[in-house]
Scaffold this active site. Structure first.
Site, PDB file in Angstrom:
ATOM      1  N   CYS A 102       0.834  -1.208   0.000  1.00 23.29           N
ATOM      2  CA  CYS A 102       0.000   0.000   0.000  1.00 23.29           C
ATOM      3  C   CYS A 102       0.867   1.255   0.000  1.00 23.29           C
ATOM      4  O   CYS A 102       0.571   2.231  -0.698  1.00 23.29           O
ATOM      5  CB  CYS A 102      -0.937   0.006   1.201  1.00 23.29           C
ATOM      6  SG  CYS A 102      -2.070  -1.400   1.254  1.00 23.29           S
ATOM      7  N   ASP A 103       1.932   1.229   0.775  1.00 24.37           N
ATOM      8  CA  ASP A 103       2.876   2.333   0.819  1.00 24.37           C
ATOM      9  C   ASP A 103       3.483   2.549  -0.567  1.00 24.37           C
ATOM     10  O   ASP A 103       3.468   3.671  -1.101  1.00 24.37           O
ATOM     11  CB  ASP A 103       3.969   2.016   1.851  1.00 24.37           C
ATOM     12  CG  ASP A 103       5.054   3.072   1.920  1.00 24.37           C
ATOM     13  OD1 ASP A 103       5.058   3.843   2.896  1.00 24.37           O
ATOM     14  OD2 ASP A 103       5.915   3.112   1.018  1.00 24.37           O
TER      15      ASP A 103
END
Length: 169
Positions: free
Chosen positions: A60-61
């Site tokens: 997600c980062d």
């Protein structure tokens, strides 16, 4: 009906599947300052919306950073949102730590409005599935990707190409 897995286990998605050509469903989520944000707040722009399980995970980062970088070069007619059920305070902290300013990180933790309206709410773990939506200036969905495995990356190139195509119209 979309079928996905999260950490290789099937999950139940709550809500209606969004398809190319649909009118983009409205939603209400929270900005980092707890103010409400809805689709109409970016009316007239092309929207790239990425739903993710949590900004505090590696994929997600990386996804949010990559889309942020790609969108930065496309001009002010694109609004980029990352939606998760992370608390607004955690999202704000992530943005500060990552040094990211272009993305609007918004939280669906309160009502799951986005999750249910876009069919990405994973019932088993109260997280959002990884998906990408491109919405044109007229609120029509022009690109959809429900990522089959929640821990995998989306197709970045296809999503950015869809944004560029929407900008050209």
């Amino acid at each position: 009906m979309v079928q996905i897995t999260f950490i290789n286990k099937p999950v139940t998605l709550v809500g209606k599947e969004v398809k190319v050509g649909d009118r983009a469903p409205e939603f209400t989520v929270l900005a980092n300052d707890m103010s409400p944000v809805s689709l109409k707040d970016s009316a007239g722009k092309v929207r790239l919306i990425a739903s993710v399980p949590s900004l505090d995970t590696g994929v997600c980062d990386a996804e949010t950073r990559r889309f942020n970088e790609e969108v930065a070069g496309l001009g002010g007619d694109v609004a980029f949102y990352t939606v998760s059920v992370d608390l607004p305070f955690a999202q704000k902290r992530w943005c500060a730590a990552a040094g990211i300013e272009g993305v609007h990180t918004v939280s669906d933790h309160r009502e799951l409005s986005f999750g249910e309206n876009y069919g990405v709410y994973m019932q088993e773990n109260r997280l959002l599935a990884r998906a990408v939506f491109v919405i044109d200036r007229n609120d029509t969905v022009t690109y959809v990707e429900y990522v089959p495995e929640g821990t995998s990356h989306p197709n970045y190139e296809a999503a950015i190409d869809a944004v560029k195509e929407a900008l050209a119209k």
